[in-house]
Design a protein around this motif. Structure first.
Motif, short mmCIF file in Angstrom:
data_model
loop_
_atom_site.label_atom_id
_atom_site.label_comp_id
_atom_site.label_asym_id
_atom_site.label_seq_id
_atom_site.Cartn_x
_atom_site.Cartn_y
_atom_site.Cartn_z
N ALA A 182 0.87 -1.18 0.00
CA ALA A 182 0.00 0.00 0.00
C ALA A 182 0.91 1.23 0.00
O ALA A 182 1.68 1.43 0.94
N ILE A 202 1.15 5.19 0.16
CA ILE A 202 0.36 6.35 0.59
C ILE A 202 1.20 7.59 0.30
O ILE A 202 2.20 7.86 0.97
N PHE A 224 -3.91 6.75 -1.71
CA PHE A 224 -3.63 5.32 -1.55
C PHE A 224 -3.59 4.64 -2.91
O PHE A 224 -4.56 4.71 -3.67
N ARG A 239 6.42 9.38 0.31
CA ARG A 239 5.36 8.39 0.46
C ARG A 239 5.68 7.39 1.57
O ARG A 239 6.84 7.07 1.83
#
Length: 224
Positions: free
Chosen positions: A41, A43, A64, A216
């Motif tokens: 994931a 972000i 996301f 990120r």
């Protein structure tokens, strides 16, 4: 082509490293190499591109972004790491407009084994990642007339790409190491190092922007 050569060199180094053996024949090999698949994931901080998209009432890319990964994990007595390849995809839409986002990620982690037990391990270190992204923005109501394929007669499609280099700290937790279902959990924060200016395969880009400084978080799970 350069990416392929780079990947081959790294894989060759990994294979060579994995063949290292102890000088004492009574001991098992020092390094364990395993292939894996997983899910990350990503972000992201707010992309500068999203500001341009918002001003034009176009679909924005979510913070996301899911990533499907595969790679090779290396685990020695004191050090561990992996080389990972990931594919990212998203398809946001806004009104009659839609975006297709595709990304290809290459990541290298190098960790020190803080805890190395038979069933559990905790490692921490650094990661280096290279991400190539492509954005296609288009109208879902767009039509193409095969009797009129003149490019100037067919619009409604915007294509831009960019490339980013990331570097930052990361950590991993290895669970169920003695079972046939070993799991590794990864977490990291990656700083965007390069300018990340936008380009297009079909023309020049005016009023360009970059994504330098848009860092990120990365969270992942891999099955070894």
């Amino acid at each position: 082509m350069k990416k392929v050569v780079f990947a081959v060199v790294l894989l060759s180094s990994i294979i060579g490293f994995s063949q290292e053996k102890s000088t004492d024949s009574t001991k098992t090999k020092k390094v364990k190499v395993e292939g894996y698949i997983g899910f990350n994931a990503n972000i992201n901080d707010n992309l500068n591109l999203n500001k341009k998209l918002s001003d034009a009432n176009l679909p924005e890319l979510d913070s996301f972004i899911p990533e499907l990964t595969f790679g090779f994990n290396i685990f020695a007595k004191k050090y561990s790491g992996d080389i990972e390849f990931g594919f990212l995809f998203a398809k946001p839409e806004e009104g009659n407009n839609e975006m297709k986002y595709r990304g290809f990620n290459t990541r290298l982690r190098v960790h020190y084994n803080v805890v190395n037990q038979e069933k559990f391990a905790f490692t921490t270190g650094l990661s280096l990642a290279y991400l190539g992204s492509q954005y296609d923005i288009y109208s879902k109501n767009n039509t193409i007339d095969l009797n009129d394929l003149e490019p100037n007669s067919n619009n409604g499609h915007v294509n831009v790409t960019n490339q980013m280099l990331y570097f930052g700290p990361s950590a991993s937790v290895h669970l169920f190491r003695k079972s046939g279902f070993e799991v590794k959990l990864n977490a990291g924060y990656e700083f965007a190092l390069t300018r990340g200016r936008y380009r297009s395969e079909f023309g020049s880009v005016l009023n360009n922007i970059g994504e330098s400084g848009n860092n990120r978080f990365v969270f992942g799970i891999t099955l070894l």
